[in-house]
Design a protein around this motif. Structure first.
Motif, short mmCIF file in Angstrom:
data_model
loop_
_atom_site.label_atom_id
_atom_site.label_comp_id
_atom_site.label_asym_id
_atom_site.label_seq_id
_atom_site.Cartn_x
_atom_site.Cartn_y
_atom_site.Cartn_z
N GLU A 28 6.46 -4.71 0.48
CA GLU A 28 6.34 -3.30 0.13
C GLU A 28 4.92 -2.81 0.42
OE1 GLU A 28 7.81 -1.81 -3.55
OE2 GLU A 28 9.20 -3.47 -3.84
N GLN A 49 2.65 0.86 -0.45
CA GLN A 49 2.64 2.16 -1.14
C GLN A 49 1.32 2.85 -0.91
OE1 GLN A 49 4.94 3.99 -3.09
NE2 GLN A 49 3.32 5.52 -2.94
N PRO A 67 6.85 5.32 0.37
CA PRO A 67 6.71 3.87 0.40
C PRO A 67 7.49 3.26 1.56
CG PRO A 67 8.18 4.56 -1.37
CD PRO A 67 7.55 5.80 -0.82
N GLN A 84 9.93 3.60 -5.46
CA GLN A 84 9.64 2.22 -5.03
C GLN A 84 10.75 1.29 -5.53
OE1 GLN A 84 5.26 1.11 -5.17
NE2 GLN A 84 5.21 2.94 -6.47
#
Length: 393
Positions: A88, A90, A98, A336
């Motif tokens: 991930e 962000q 994201p 997210q």
């Protein structure tokens, strides 16, 4: 604890129906654990280990931008073998959405170098993650469409933390089986090119059936296994403080933990480490209250996607008075959600909120929290309808 991929364990626990395993009791903080022995693949539970992962959530601020990231490599053994990667990214300085990727591939561990490697060649996703036992640092490199990290140096800020006080946690029942967990954590600074650029939380955890069944096996796993997990890096005055707190809604009663580590004079020692769990007598057990909501993603499916979960929370716990342990408000950027990786191969729970940010305020052991550098929030708790019609009869 946990949390991540718990339901993938539930689907495969029937294998352990005849296992007279026992869950070690919790105790005071044990002697300093050897990182290498906890970093390498778990052999403590033999063929009964259901899943283990190595996980990192961090925040970097450098000339290239201010961003948070999560990387997790999972070795799932039951109900079906799978090696998975979650990545991930962000944006924390602007408004970019994201970037989240889930991958299946090959996972290997080289004991000579203390190195995990994950590879999903068709999707151009790879991770090399090493514990350098000589220099006592982690080295992490990631290449994927979402995130590129090149030889990040992760320097621990104190001895390895044994979550819950001794690194052994009970998580409640899944399909009638008590579930146990080995859980160790590091708080680290992030160095890029020899310069300190951020902070990160590193987790090492495995799940296993802890005893023979205590109730008849259910025909299907119950998807409503709610949990919250938070991590915060900040300051009390001028002293760095590192906090983790989690709560699992389990039967017959919730399981929870709050761990507070205060930096010492050097990275070789903590000034103090305190851990409180549901086994302790507290005036106020850890509570989690949602302050702001967001809808679940479309990947949750047509039914669950009508529900909503949190993006801001108040978490409190008190030893002698309400809130005297922690009283924090935490918030993360919305959207997210991870799908697939770290949720196991069962498909029972197709989503998980895995969020990183930098917003928190309140008190820790009665002192004001300041200088927040990292916030991590993880949840599978789905609460109420986005739009609930009121019907009176």
């Amino acid at each position: 604890m946990k949390r991540r991929a718990f339901l993938s364990l539930a689907g495969g626990l029937a294998l352990g129906a005849a296992l007279p395993l026992s869950l070690p009791r919790r105790g005071a903080f044990a002697a300093t654990a050897d990182r290498l022995s906890k970093w390498q693949p778990n052999t403590s539970h033999g063929p009964f280990l259901a899943i283990e992962w190595r996980y990192i959530a961090g925040k970097v601020a450098d000339p290239a931008g201010d961003y948070g990231f999560i990387v997790a490599i999972s070795d799932i053994k039951y109900p079906s073998a799978s090696k998975e990667l979650l990545v991930e990214w962000q944006d924390l300085s602007g408004s970019q959405a994201p970037k989240i990727g889930s991958y299946s591939g090959t996972l290997a561990y080289n004991s000579a170098g203390g190195t995990y490697t994950f590879q999903d060649a068709p999707h151009q996703a790879s991770v090399t993650w090493r514990w350098d036992n000589t220099n006592q640092v982690y080295n992490l490199s990631v290449a994927s469409p979402e995130l590129t990290l090149t030889n990040l140096v992760l320097r621990p800020q104190g001895p390895l933390i044994l979550e819950g006080g001794d690194g052994t946690l009970d998580l409640g029942d899944a399909l009638g089986f008590p579930v146990g967990s080995d859980y160790y954590a590091d708080w680290t600074t992030i160095e890029i090119g020899g310069q300190a650029r951020g902070v990160a939380r590193v987790d090492m955890q495995g799940l296993y059936p802890a005893a023979t069944p205590v109730a008849p096996l259910l025909a299907q796993p119950d998807p409503d296994y709610d949990h919250h997990w938070f991590a915060v890096a900040g300051q009390l005055g001028t002293t760095p403080v590192w906090i983790s707190a989690w709560r699992i809604e389990a039967q017959p009663a919730p399981f929870w933990d709050v761990t507070i580590a205060v930096s010492g004079a050097s990275s070789a020692a903590w000034q103090s480490v305190l851990s409180k769990t549901e086994a302790d007598a507290l005036v106020e057990p850890l509570s989690v209250r949602v302050l702001d909501w967001q809808p679940l993603p479309a990947s949750a499916g047509p039914l669950l996607s009508q529900l909503r979960t949190g993006q801001a929370w108040r978490i409190t716990a008190g030893v002698a008075a309400p809130g005297d342990l922690i009283d924090l408000t935490i918030a993360v950027p919305p959207g997210q959600f991870a799908a697939g990786a770290r949720l196991g191969a069962t498909g029972v729970l197709p989503w998980m909120e895995e969020a990183v940010g930098a917003v928190a305020s309140g008190t820790v052991q009665g002192q004001a929290l300041s200088g927040v550098r990292l916030v991590v929030a993880e949840t599978t708790a789905e609460f109420n309808q986005v739009n609930v019609p009121l019907v009176l009869r």
